[in-house]
Structures are given as C-alpha cells and as structure tokens.
Design a protein around this motif. Structure first.
Motif, PDB file in Angstrom:
ATOM      1  N   GLY A 167       0.804  -1.220   0.000  1.00 41.05           N
ATOM      2  CA  GLY A 167       0.000   0.000   0.000  1.00 41.05           C
ATOM      3  C   GLY A 167       0.835   1.266   0.000  1.00 41.05           C
ATOM      4  N   TYR A 168       1.979   1.255   0.664  1.00 38.46           N
ATOM      5  CA  TYR A 168       2.782   2.478   0.772  1.00 38.46           C
ATOM      6  C   TYR A 168       3.454   2.836  -0.553  1.00 38.46           C
ATOM      7  CZ  TYR A 168       6.353   5.764   2.278  1.00 38.46           C
ATOM      8  OH  TYR A 168       7.147   6.871   2.405  1.00 38.46           O
ATOM      9  N   ARG A 210      -4.592  -7.486   3.020  1.00 40.18           N
ATOM     10  CA  ARG A 210      -5.562  -6.575   2.384  1.00 40.18           C
ATOM     11  C   ARG A 210      -6.035  -5.503   3.356  1.00 40.18           C
ATOM     12  NH1 ARG A 210      -9.117 -11.026  -1.082  1.00 40.18           N
ATOM     13  NH2 ARG A 210      -7.684 -11.147  -2.870  1.00 40.18           N
ATOM     14  N   ILE A 211      -6.260  -5.881   4.617  1.00 44.54           N
ATOM     15  CA  ILE A 211      -6.658  -4.885   5.617  1.00 44.54           C
ATOM     16  C   ILE A 211      -5.539  -3.879   5.831  1.00 44.54           C
ATOM     17  CG2 ILE A 211      -7.237  -4.556   8.037  1.00 44.54           C
ATOM     18  CD1 ILE A 211      -9.508  -5.725   6.457  1.00 44.54           C
ATOM     19  N   ALA A 212      -4.309  -4.353   5.961  1.00 41.41           N
ATOM     20  CA  ALA A 212      -3.172  -3.453   6.165  1.00 41.41           C
ATOM     21  C   ALA A 212      -3.000  -2.511   4.976  1.00 41.41           C
ATOM     22  CB  ALA A 212      -1.895  -4.264   6.394  1.00 41.41           C
ATOM     23  N   ARG A 213      -3.142  -3.036   3.761  1.00 43.52           N
ATOM     24  CA  ARG A 213      -2.990  -2.201   2.558  1.00 43.52           C
ATOM     25  C   ARG A 213      -4.065  -1.119   2.511  1.00 43.52           C
ATOM     26  NH1 ARG A 213      -5.480  -2.524  -2.482  1.00 43.52           N
ATOM     27  NH2 ARG A 213      -4.284  -1.538  -4.198  1.00 43.52           N
ATOM     28  N   ALA A 214      -5.299  -1.484   2.829  1.00 47.59           N
ATOM     29  CA  ALA A 214      -6.388  -0.504   2.803  1.00 47.59           C
ATOM     30  C   ALA A 214      -6.156   0.613   3.820  1.00 47.59           C
ATOM     31  CB  ALA A 214      -7.718  -1.204   3.079  1.00 47.59           C
ATOM     32  N   GLN A 215      -5.659   0.255   4.995  1.00 49.78           N
ATOM     33  CA  GLN A 215      -5.393   1.271   6.012  1.00 49.78           C
ATOM     34  C   GLN A 215      -4.259   2.205   5.591  1.00 49.78           C
ATOM     35  OE1 GLN A 215      -7.185   1.789   8.798  1.00 49.78           O
ATOM     36  NE2 GLN A 215      -8.564   0.131   8.230  1.00 49.78           N
ATOM     37  N   VAL A 216      -3.229   1.639   4.947  1.00 49.92           N
ATOM     38  CA  VAL A 216      -2.102   2.468   4.492  1.00 49.92           C
ATOM     39  C   VAL A 216      -2.555   3.438   3.421  1.00 49.92           C
ATOM     40  CG1 VAL A 216       0.133   2.434   3.335  1.00 49.92           C
ATOM     41  CG2 VAL A 216      -0.363   0.774   5.116  1.00 49.92           C
ATOM     42  N   LEU A 217      -3.401   2.990   2.511  1.00 48.71           N
ATOM     43  CA  LEU A 217      -3.884   3.869   1.438  1.00 48.71           C
ATOM     44  C   LEU A 217      -4.649   5.062   2.001  1.00 48.71           C
ATOM     45  CD1 LEU A 217      -5.082   1.237  -1.224  1.00 48.71           C
ATOM     46  CD2 LEU A 217      -3.020   2.657  -1.290  1.00 48.71           C
ATOM     47  N   LYS A 218      -5.289   4.898   3.161  1.00 48.40           N
ATOM     48  CA  LYS A 218      -6.018   6.006   3.774  1.00 48.40           C
ATOM     49  C   LYS A 218      -5.081   6.994   4.468  1.00 48.40           C
ATOM     50  CE  LYS A 218      -8.906   3.954   6.482  1.00 48.40           C
ATOM     51  NZ  LYS A 218     -10.049   3.758   7.425  1.00 48.40           N
ATOM     52  N   LEU A 219      -3.925   6.507   4.947  1.00 47.33           N
ATOM     53  CA  LEU A 219      -3.069   7.346   5.780  1.00 47.33           C
ATOM     54  C   LEU A 219      -1.868   7.943   5.062  1.00 47.33           C
ATOM     55  CD1 LEU A 219      -2.890   5.334   9.143  1.00 47.33           C
ATOM     56  CD2 LEU A 219      -4.262   7.351   8.633  1.00 47.33           C
ATOM     57  N   GLU A 256      -1.127  14.659   6.428  1.00 52.31           N
ATOM     58  CA  GLU A 256      -0.128  15.706   6.621  1.00 52.31           C
ATOM     59  C   GLU A 256       1.086  15.233   7.420  1.00 52.31           C
ATOM     60  OE1 GLU A 256      -3.297  16.024   7.003  1.00 52.31           O
ATOM     61  OE2 GLU A 256      -3.967  17.632   5.670  1.00 52.31           O
ATOM     62  N   PHE A 257       0.860  14.392   8.439  1.00 52.95           N
ATOM     63  CA  PHE A 257       2.005  13.987   9.266  1.00 52.95           C
ATOM     64  C   PHE A 257       2.950  13.074   8.484  1.00 52.95           C
ATOM     65  CE2 PHE A 257      -1.056  10.634   9.934  1.00 52.95           C
ATOM     66  CZ  PHE A 257      -0.303   9.475  10.090  1.00 52.95           C
ATOM     67  N   ILE A 258       2.438  12.357   7.486  1.00 55.67           N
ATOM     68  CA  ILE A 258       3.302  11.528   6.640  1.00 55.67           C
ATOM     69  C   ILE A 258       4.111  12.427   5.705  1.00 55.67           C
ATOM     70  CG2 ILE A 258       3.369   9.700   4.919  1.00 55.67           C
ATOM     71  CD1 ILE A 258       2.565   8.757   7.667  1.00 55.67           C
ATOM     72  N   LEU A 259       3.447  13.421   5.131  1.00 58.01           N
ATOM     73  CA  LEU A 259       4.156  14.362   4.267  1.00 58.01           C
ATOM     74  C   LEU A 259       5.212  15.135   5.044  1.00 58.01           C
ATOM     75  CD1 LEU A 259       1.121  15.764   2.207  1.00 58.01           C
ATOM     76  CD2 LEU A 259       2.766  14.008   1.520  1.00 58.01           C
ATOM     77  N   PHE A 287       6.887   1.797   9.424  1.00 59.66           N
ATOM     78  CA  PHE A 287       6.833   1.080  10.694  1.00 59.66           C
ATOM     79  C   PHE A 287       6.842   1.987  11.922  1.00 59.66           C
ATOM     80  CE2 PHE A 287       8.558  -2.068   7.700  1.00 59.66           C
ATOM     81  CZ  PHE A 287       7.684  -3.112   7.932  1.00 59.66           C
ATOM     82  N   LYS A 288       7.157   3.269  11.753  1.00 51.91           N
ATOM     83  CA  LYS A 288       7.175   4.180  12.889  1.00 51.91           C
ATOM     84  C   LYS A 288       6.029   5.190  12.871  1.00 51.91           C
ATOM     85  CE  LYS A 288      10.932   2.714  14.972  1.00 51.91           C
ATOM     86  NZ  LYS A 288      10.905   2.160  16.349  1.00 51.91           N
ATOM     87  N   ASP A 289       5.579   5.565  11.696  1.00 49.65           N
ATOM     88  CA  ASP A 289       4.507   6.554  11.592  1.00 49.65           C
ATOM     89  C   ASP A 289       3.154   5.926  11.271  1.00 49.65           C
ATOM     90  OD1 ASP A 289       6.239   8.604  12.146  1.00 49.65           O
ATOM     91  OD2 ASP A 289       6.700   9.037  10.051  1.00 49.65           O
ATOM     92  N   ILE A 290       3.143   5.041  10.296  1.00 48.51           N
ATOM     93  CA  ILE A 290       1.868   4.460   9.850  1.00 48.51           C
ATOM     94  C   ILE A 290       1.420   3.321  10.755  1.00 48.51           C
ATOM     95  CG2 ILE A 290       0.712   3.241   7.974  1.00 48.51           C
ATOM     96  CD1 ILE A 290       2.381   4.810   6.005  1.00 48.51           C
ATOM     97  N   LEU A 291       2.327   2.374  11.040  1.00 54.11           N
ATOM     98  CA  LEU A 291       1.944   1.179  11.792  1.00 54.11           C
ATOM     99  C   LEU A 291       1.306   1.487  13.143  1.00 54.11           C
ATOM    100  CD1 LEU A 291       1.830  -1.869  12.079  1.00 54.11           C
ATOM    101  CD2 LEU A 291       4.202  -1.842  12.863  1.00 54.11           C
TER     102      LEU A 291
END
Length: 346
Positions: free
Chosen positions: A169-170, A223-232, A236-239, A253-257
């Motif tokens: 997803g990332y 599939r659940i993990a991929r769907a959650q990553v696509l939302k996050l 802004e905090f990822i950018l 593994f530090k911001d999304i997980l």
C-alpha cells in the motif's frame, strides 16, 4: 400611562446556586490512549467472559493431559467404550458410568463399571473410545494443537501479512500492482486443494497443515493493512516526515503502523477461529494429524462413527471446540469495540 419609577437594591437579586458552585469548572483526569482502550474493554462483559474462558482453556490444555495416569496414545482394550464416570458426582446419579444404548430391539441401560469387578475403582471423566483410550486426556491434547494453530495464525498475520500489506500500500504503482496480482493468484487456490497437494508431496502431519495455513492464511491481513495504508499515506504527518527526510521503511513502521495497529490486532483475533476451524475440518475429512496423535477435529471424526451407539464420545470435543471459537469471537468483538467505539453504533 403610568410613569411610576422603580428603584432596585442589591438585596432584590439572588445568585442561582450556592457559593458560586455553578461557575466552577470541572476537571477530568486525562488518560493515555491504551488506558482508554482498556477502560472500554473492561465494560464489555462478553469480551471479558471470552477472555476468562480462553484463560481456562489454556490452563486445562497445559495441565489436563497430566491430570491422570493415561496418555493420549495409551490403549486398554478391556476399557473400551466406557461412559463418563466422575468421583463424587456419581453419587448424584450423574456421570456414574451409565449410558443408554440403542439396539435393534430398543434401548438398554448399561453400566460396564458395575458389570466388571476390575473396574470398580476406575474413573474416566470423559469416558473412553473404541480402543480404550482416555477421551479426557486426548481432548486436552487436541486442544493444545488448536491453540498452536491459533498462535501460528496470529504469527503469520502479524509478521508476514501485515508487512506485505504495508509495503504494497505504501509504495503503490507497479510494486502494488505486482504484489496484488500475486495475492490474487494465490487466493484463487482453494485451501483444501493446497493441503491435499502438500500431503501428497510431504509427510502428513501438523507441519504440513502449518505450512498450508502459512501459505494462504495471511492474505486477509495483507488486504486490511494495505487498505489502512492507502487512507493514511497522504496525511499531513506523513508528508511532514517525508519533508524532514525520513526514509520509507521508517515511515511505514514508525509513523503508519502505530496508527493502524489496533485494526490489525482485531483482524488477527478474528482470523484465529477461522484457522482453528480449518484445522478441525481438515482433520475431520482425514487430512489432519496422523494417528495416534489427537486433535479436536480427529476426535470428532472418530467419535462420529460411534455417534448412534456412544454419543458421549463426540460431546466433549465438540463442546471444547465450540467454546474456543466462541470465546475468540467474543474477544475479537470486544477488542473491535474498544479500539473503535464508533463501530458499535453501526
């Protein structure tokens, strides 16, 4: 028109409430995210009941096989087909070794303990099977296998399925497309067909079932993990992390997980009953652990053959299997409500 003027004094007015109590702000003690989750979880009685039963089953699986002198593979032919008999309770006329058997001429009541003087001081809490093996010991030995399967399901989900979904997803684009096509091809192979092929190639046993679950059991989690990553991943905090120069795997593994860990725990809990049922089904159709090793599925399969004459043989393994699956479902449902209370209103 009356032009009477009124004069007011301070004594004509009175504050609402006593001692200005209505104007005092109330402070509520703040608590951490995990304490808030724990607080909501404790209020879910169904989840607490499930957790208690899981703890009891784990304890019995650990100590149950050693509570008498019998082992899961010990056979005493002279003790075959003995009904359950429990010391102390037998005086109430329950679990006293008496069973009602159906015959071609009708039903008869039999107590083999009383008809055989050598069995006068013999007790089998869950009875014995057609080979004279203790069902109590074999049931809790089979429970160990079910709990092992539960552990494998969680480990595969959290170690492989989670990582696979996060990476897919990332990075997106070509990487995501190739990884998802591989998942679709793998998911198109039925588990029963896969296990059958593995048993043909490999030696039948618990290792083969574990490998089969490890090959396909992680797909739902990915599939659940991929769907959650696509939302996050566009938040802004990822950018901000990217702008500050954080590397991709650090962000994953530090911001999304940490932000999706609750949903992944819930998914792994719901996968446990499915994995346990899969092992029991495979054992029931003859693709489980080989004899004399016992699993709940193989016990149910063996007892099903004697269901019409000795129904007690199937009752205890079925009850334990049902309690395990129901308890994990209750626990998973409670964790879902604790991590996401909005789901309870839907």
């Amino acid at each position: 028109m009356n032009n009477t003027e009124y004069e007011y004094s301070p004594q004509d007015f009175e504050l609402a409430g006593n001692d200005h109590e209505n104007y005092i702000d109330e402070n509520y003690a703040s608590q951490s995210y995990w304490k808030d989750i724990l607080s909501r979880f404790k209020k879910n009685k169904g989840a607490l009941v499930g957790l208690v039963f899981i703890a009891l089953i784990v304890i019995m699986a650990a100590v149950g096989p050693g509570m008498n002198e019998h082992t899961y593979d010990s056979q005493i032919i002279s003790h075959q087909n003995l009904a359950p008999r429990i010391p102390g309770i037998e005086s109430f006329g329950v679990f006293d070794g008496t069973e009602t058997m159906g015959t071609s001429t009708g039903t008869i009541v039999v107590n083999k303990y009383k008809s055989n003087p050598s069995l006068e001081k013999t007790y089998y809490w869950f009875g014995t099977d057609v080979l004279g093996r203790d069902i109590f010991t074999r049931t809790w030995t089979g429970t160990q296998i079910s709990l092992y399967i539960a552990f494998i399901a969680v480990a595969v989900d959290m170690l492989f399925g989670m990582s696979y979904g996060l990476i897919s997803g990332y990075f997106g684009g070509t990487v995501d497309m190739l990884m998802q096509r591989f998942v679709e091809v793998l998911n198109g192979i039925p588990t029963l067909v896969l296990v059958t092929l593995l048993i043909i190639v490999l030696k039948p046993g618990l290792g083969t079932i574990t490998l089969a679950l490890a090959i396909t059991g992680w797909i739902g989690m990915s599939r659940i993990a991929r769907a959650q990553v696509l939302k996050l991943k566009e938040q802004e905090f990822i950018l901000a992390s990217k702008t500050l120069g954080a590397r991709d795997f650090f962000i994953i593994f530090k911001d999304i997980l940490p932000n999706i860990f609750g949903q992944l725990i819930i998914m792994s809990m719901f996968s446990i009953p499915n994995a346990i049922f899969t092992e029991a089904f495979l054992a029931f159709v003859g693709l489980g652990v080989p004899q004399p090793m016992a699993s709940l599925g193989s016990l149910i399969s063996d007892a099903f053959k004697s269901f019409t004459t000795h129904p007690y043989m199937i009752v205890f393994p079925v009850v334990v299997l049902a309690v395990i699956m129901l308890s994990f479902n209750l626990l998973a449902d409670g964790l879902r409500d604790a991590f996401d209370p909005k789901m309870k209103e839907m």
